[in-house]
Write a protein that holds these residues in place. Structure first.
Motif, PDB file in Angstrom:
ATOM      1  N   ALA A 163       0.832  -1.212   0.000  1.00 51.00           N
ATOM      2  CA  ALA A 163       0.000   0.000   0.000  1.00 51.00           C
ATOM      3  C   ALA A 163       0.863   1.257   0.000  1.00 51.00           C
ATOM      4  CB  ALA A 163      -0.935  -0.002   1.202  1.00 51.00           C
ATOM      5  N   ALA A 164       2.065   1.143   0.586  1.00 52.69           N
ATOM      6  CA  ALA A 164       2.944   2.306   0.651  1.00 52.69           C
ATOM      7  C   ALA A 164       3.564   2.623  -0.711  1.00 52.69           C
ATOM      8  CB  ALA A 164       4.056   2.065   1.679  1.00 52.69           C
ATOM      9  N   ASN A 192       3.458   3.821  -4.276  1.00 54.47           N
ATOM     10  CA  ASN A 192       2.522   4.777  -4.869  1.00 54.47           C
ATOM     11  C   ASN A 192       1.718   4.233  -6.031  1.00 54.47           C
ATOM     12  OD1 ASN A 192       3.102   6.796  -3.114  1.00 54.47           O
ATOM     13  ND2 ASN A 192       4.879   7.472  -4.286  1.00 54.47           N
ATOM     14  N   LYS A 194      -1.983   3.485  -5.491  1.00 54.00           N
ATOM     15  CA  LYS A 194      -2.869   4.563  -5.012  1.00 54.00           C
ATOM     16  C   LYS A 194      -3.917   4.037  -4.037  1.00 54.00           C
ATOM     17  CE  LYS A 194      -2.208   6.730  -9.460  1.00 54.00           C
ATOM     18  NZ  LYS A 194      -1.659   5.549 -10.123  1.00 54.00           N
ATOM     19  N   ASN A 196      -5.112   3.900  -0.220  1.00 52.29           N
ATOM     20  CA  ASN A 196      -4.950   4.432   1.126  1.00 52.29           C
ATOM     21  C   ASN A 196      -5.405   3.367   2.101  1.00 52.29           C
ATOM     22  OD1 ASN A 196      -4.004   7.063   0.641  1.00 52.29           O
ATOM     23  ND2 ASN A 196      -6.055   7.609  -0.092  1.00 52.29           N
ATOM     24  N   SER A 197      -4.523   2.934   2.941  1.00 48.51           N
ATOM     25  CA  SER A 197      -4.969   1.927   3.890  1.00 48.51           C
ATOM     26  C   SER A 197      -4.406   2.237   5.257  1.00 48.51           C
ATOM     27  CB  SER A 197      -4.519   0.537   3.454  1.00 48.51           C
ATOM     28  OG  SER A 197      -3.203   0.315   3.908  1.00 48.51           O
ATOM     29  N   GLU A 198      -5.005   1.641   6.231  1.00 46.79           N
ATOM     30  CA  GLU A 198      -4.559   1.826   7.610  1.00 46.79           C
ATOM     31  C   GLU A 198      -3.637   0.690   8.015  1.00 46.79           C
ATOM     32  OE1 GLU A 198      -6.146   4.398   9.822  1.00 46.79           O
ATOM     33  OE2 GLU A 198      -6.354   5.126   7.778  1.00 46.79           O
TER      34      GLU A 198
END
Lengths: 338, 361
Positions: free
Chosen positions: A184-185, A187, A190, A192-194
Motif C-alpha cells: 500500500a505504501a 505509490n 494509489k 490508502n490503507s490503515e
C-alpha cells in the motif's frame, strides 16, 4: 523453459528461491551444517552451541507504515536466531548506499536500528559501508548477521525432530500485515490503507512462551512466502501431516480486503513479526494465554495440529467447511518486500 | 469485508449443501465458464462438500489460457523493439511463448512493466514521450471496456505513442462451440462479471437452442452453491433457463455505457481459441477509425514460428474434457513455477487452481 537469467521470483522466498538454493548454492557450498537449511545454522564451538544467521534487506519503499528498513534489519536477524531457540547476542551491520542518498534518512534508519537492537537485547559489534554510483543501487541495502547462544535442550527446535501427532500449531497474531502495508505504501497502487507492518523482534515473546513450557518443538518466523511457506517446510517430506483451520488464523479485515482486491492469498503474504510454533497439546493453551499478554502476541491463536494422516501434506479446512491443500508460493508475488 | 462475509457463512453453506443433496437425484455435469469461479470453487474446497453425482468441470473462461501462443511470441517481438515499453497485466508475464516468456525477456533487460489498469499504461505514455507504449489488451467482456477507455483517453489527450495489442474475446461463441463439439455438459454456471457488463440476453440461445440452463453466479461460496442449487432444480424439472443468482451485481440489461464504449472502439472478428480452434466472430479487433492505436497495424515485427503444444493438454482441459491431473505433465514437468501451458500460469487457469488447492473431491 531453460532459464538464462535471474528472475524476480528467485528472491520471493517461494519455490523459485528454494530451487536456486538447492540447484546452485547447495551444489557448490554443500556441507553438513548448511544442509540442515534452518533459519539459523547450529554451530558447535568448544563447549558452546551457537546459532548463526545472515539476512539482507532491500525493501522498497524504505519507509512504510509502522517501520523502515532499519526495523527489518534488526528484527529479521534477531527473529531468525530466536526461532532456532537461541538467545540472540551480537549482530553485524553492512550497508550498501547509493550515491546521493539522504544523510538525514540514513540517520533515521541507523537510529531505528540502535533502538531496536537495545529493545531486543543485542549489540551491533561490527559493520561495513560501501557506496555505489547513483543508479547502481536503490538508496540503501542492509545486511545483518547475528550470533546467539543455544541451550542444550533446545537443539531440536530447528529441525522439528521431536514433533509428534497431536501437537498443536500456534501463531502469535494476524498474517499478511507487513506485505500489504508495504504494497500500500508503494505509490503505484494509489491505495490508502490503515494497514501497519507487524515488524517486531520476537525474542522477548518467545522467552515468554518458554517460561510456560519447554515442550516447544519447532519454530519458524513466517516472513517472505508467508504462513504457507512455513507450513510447507514443516510438513514436506515428513511422516506426519498438518491440518489448519482457516477460520482460526487471524487476518485483519483490511488485509483480507486488500488481498482480495489484488488477488493475493493472505497466507502467502509476508510478515515480519510472526512466529509459527509447534507445541505439545498439553501446553498449547497455556502458551497462547501467556503470549496474549505480550504486546507482540495479543492475537495469538491455535490454528491447527499435526496429524497422523496424509503424511507429507498440509490440509486447510476452509471457512465454509471444505478441504483443500496448503501450497507454497510459486514465483514472484511482491518483489522487495523485505 | 463485513459485506462479503454474509456470502461465506458456514451455516448458509451447510443449508445449501443439504438442499442440493435433497433435490439432486440424477448425475449432472456443470461447467463453470469463468476462471474466477474455478479459483473460488477450489479455494473454498467446494467439490469436497457436494454429492458424488454432481460433477463440476472448468471451462474456457480464463483469457490467458485460451490465447494463442503466437500472441505471446508477437508480444515478445514487440518488447524487443528498442523504443518500446510493453505494459501488461501480471497474469501474462509468465506465460510461455514458443521459446521465451515476457518474464525472461524482462530479465534480459527489455522494458516490460506490469500495470494494474490501462490508465497506468497511459500515464507511462505521457511520462515517456520518446517511447512507444504498447498495452496488451486481453480478457473477455469484463476487461474490454477498460482497453476501449484506454484508446479513447489516448485520443482525447492527443497521445501518439500509445497502442493496444488486442486479444480480447467474447464468451458466448465458446459456450456454443463446446456443446457443438459434444462435450458432455448439462448446465452452465454463468460468468458473473461478464454478465454485469454484457447483460443476460447474450445467453438466451443456450436454453433455446441447446436446452441447457445458465445461472449467473457471484464468486463467493454462498453465491456459487446457490447457483448450483438453481441449476440442479432446473435440470431435475427439465426446465432449463437463463437466471441471475447475483442480483446485487448483475442487472439483466448489463452495463449499457460499457457496451457502447466497447462497440465504439472494437468490432467482431474470427479468432483462435486454444482447444477450440477458430471460432467465427469470437474476437475483438480495433476498428479502422482507431487504427493509429492498433499495435498490429502500426508495428511490423518478425515473429518466430509458433511451437506446437506437445504433451500439454491445456486445450482439452479448457473444454472440460479432461481434469488437470489427467495430464501427464501436471505437477511434474508443469508447475506454476515452471509452467508448460497457460492453464498452469494464470491465477484463473484450471491447472493452476487444481495445483494450488487440490480440493478433495
Amino acid at each position: 523453459m531453460k532459464r538464462e537469467n535471474i528472475l524476480l521470483g528467485h528472491g520471493s522466498g517461494g519455490k523459485l528461491s528454494h530451487d536456486l538454493i538447492d540447484k546452485l548454492f547447495m551444489k557448490y557450498f554443500d556441507n553438513e551444517i548448511l544442509a540442515s537449511q534452518g533459519d539459523s545454522s547450529i554451530l558447535e564451538v568448544g563447549s558452546q552451541t551457537l546459532s548463526f544467521t545472515t539476512d539482507s534487506f532491500v525493501v522498497s519503499p524504505i519507509f512504510f507504515p509502522n517501520g523502515n528498513i532499519g526495523n527489518l534489519a534488526i528484527a529479521g536477524t534477531v527473529n531468525d536466531l530466536a526461532v532456532s531457540g537461541a538467545k540472540p547476542l551480537y549482530l553485524s551491520a553492512g550497508f550498501i548506499l547509493e550515491e546521493g542518498f539522504s544523510l538525514s534518512e540514513l540517520e533515521i534508519i541507523v537510529k531505528t536500528m540502535a533502538e531496536d537492537a537495545k529493545k531486543a537485547g543485542v549489540k551491533i559489534v561490527t559493520g561495513d559501508t560501501k557506496v555505489v554510483e547513483r543508479g547502481h543501487a536503490d538508496k540503501i541495502f542492509i545486511n545483518t548477521s547475528g550470533i546467539g547462544i543455544l541451550a542444550e535442550n533446545r537443539k531440536g527446535i530447528s529441525s522439528g525432530e521431536d514433533i509428534r501427532v497431536g501437537d498443536k500449531i500456534i501463531i502469535n497474531g494476524a498474517v499478511g500485515d507487513h506485505g500489504m502495508a508495504v504494497m500500500a505504501a508503494r505509490n503505484e497502487l494509489k491505495i490508502n490503507s490503515e494497514i501497519k507492518s507487524d515488524c517486531a523482534p520476537l525474542n522477548g515473546l518467545i522467552d515468554v512462551a518458554f517460561e510456560v513450557t519447554d515442550k516447544i518443538k519447532f519454530m519458524r518466523d513466517a516472513t517472505r512466502g508467508g504462513l504457507s511457506s512455513v507450513l510447507t517446510e514443516l510438513f514436506e517430506r515428513k511422516s506426519f501431516g498438518v491440518e489448519i483451520m482457516e477460520e482460526a488464523v487471524p487476518v485483519h479485515d483490511n488485509v483480507s480486503g486488500m488481498c482480495e482486491l489484488l488477488g493475493f492469498d493472505p497466507f502467502q503474504v509476508a510478515n515480519e513479526g510472526k512466529v509459527v510454533m509447534v507445541v505439545d497439546a498439553d501446553a498449547a493453551e497455556d502458551v497462547v494465554a501467556a503470549m496474549q499478554k505480550h504486546k507482540y502476541g495479543k492475537e495469538a491463536a491455535i490454528i491447527g495440529e499435526i496429524t497422523g494422516t496424509h503424511a507429507g501434506k498440509g490440509w486447510i479446512i476452509t471457512s465454509i467447511g471444505g478441504k483443500r491443500v496448503i501450497d507454497m508460493l510459486s514465483g514472484e508475488q511482491l518483489p522487495r518486500i523485505c | 469485508m463485513k459485506y462479503s462475509s454474509e456470502y461465506r457463512n458456514k451455516e448458509k453453506v451447510k443449508i445449501l449443501v443439504e438442499k442440493i443433496k435433497s433435490v439432486s437425484s440424477k448425475p449432472i455435469t456443470i461447467m463453470e465458464v469463468c476462471g474466477g469461479h474455478t479459483m473460488s470453487i477450489q479455494k473454498y474446497g467446494i467439490p469436497s462438500l457436494l454429492p458424488e453425482n454432481i460433477n463440476l468441470i472448468s471451462g474456457p473462461g480464463c483469457p490467458v489460457c485460451v490465447t494463442d501462443r503466437k500472441y505471446i511470441d508477437q508480444s515478445i517481438a514487440y518488447a524487443r523493439l528498442d523504443d518500446v515499453i510493453l505494459t501488461t497485466y501480471g497474469d501474462l508475464i509468465r506465460v510461455p511463448g514458443s521459446s521465451s516468456s515476457l518474464e525472461n525477456e524482462r530479465a534480459k533487460g527489455h522494458d516490460i512493466r506490469i500495470v494494474y489498469s490501462v490508465l497506468d499504461a497511459i500515464k507511462i505514455a505521457e511520462e515517456n514521450p520518446e517511447k512507444k507504449i504498447i498495452f496488451l489488451g486481453i480478457g473477455f467482456e469484463t476487461t474490454t471496456p477498460s482497453s476501449a477507455v484506454g484508446i479513447i483517453t489516448a485520443k482525447q489527450k492527443g497521445l501518439d505513442n500509445f497502442y493496444v495489442y488486442s486479444a480480447h474475446k467474447i464468451m458466448p461463441p465458446a459456450m456454443s462451440a463446446l456443446i457443438d463439439e459434444d462435450v458432455k455438459i448439462d448446465a452452465y454456471l454463468g460468468p458473473g462479471h461478464v454478465t454485469a457488463i454484457s447483460g443476460i440476453s447474450i445467453f438466451d440461445f443456450i436454453p433455446e437452442k441447446y436446452g441447457l440452463g445458465v445461472v449467473i453466479s457471484g464468486f463467493e461460496p454462498v453465491d456459487i452453491l446457490g447457483a448450483i442449487l438453481l441449476l440442479v432444480e432446473q435440470y431435475e424439472k427439465g426446465k432449463p433457463a437463463v437466471d441471475i443468482h447475483y442480483k446485487r451485481m448483475v442487472k439483466p440489461e448489463g452495463n449499457i455505457v460499457a457496451q457502447q464504449t466497447v462497440n465504439k472502439v472494437f468490432e467482431l472478428r474470427d479468432d483462435w481459441w486454444r482447444g477450440l480452434g477458430v471460432l467465427p466472430e469470437s474476437g475483438l479487433a480495433i476498428r479502422k477509425e482507431f487504427s493509429k492505436y492498433d499495435a498490429e497495424k502500426v508495428f511490423e515485427v518478425e515473429v518466430e514460428p509458433t511451437k506446437k503444444d506437445g504433451a500439454c493438454i491445456c486445450g482439452t482441459v479448457l473444454k472440460g474434457v479432461a481434469k488437470p491431473f489427467e495430464c501427464k505433465l501436471f505437477g511434474k514437468a508443469c508447475t506454476p513455477m515452471d509452467p508448460v501451458g497457460p492453464c498452469m500460469v494464470s491465477s484463473e487457469g484450471a491447472c493452476h487452481a487444481y495445483y494450488k488447492y487440490q480440493s478433495l473431491n
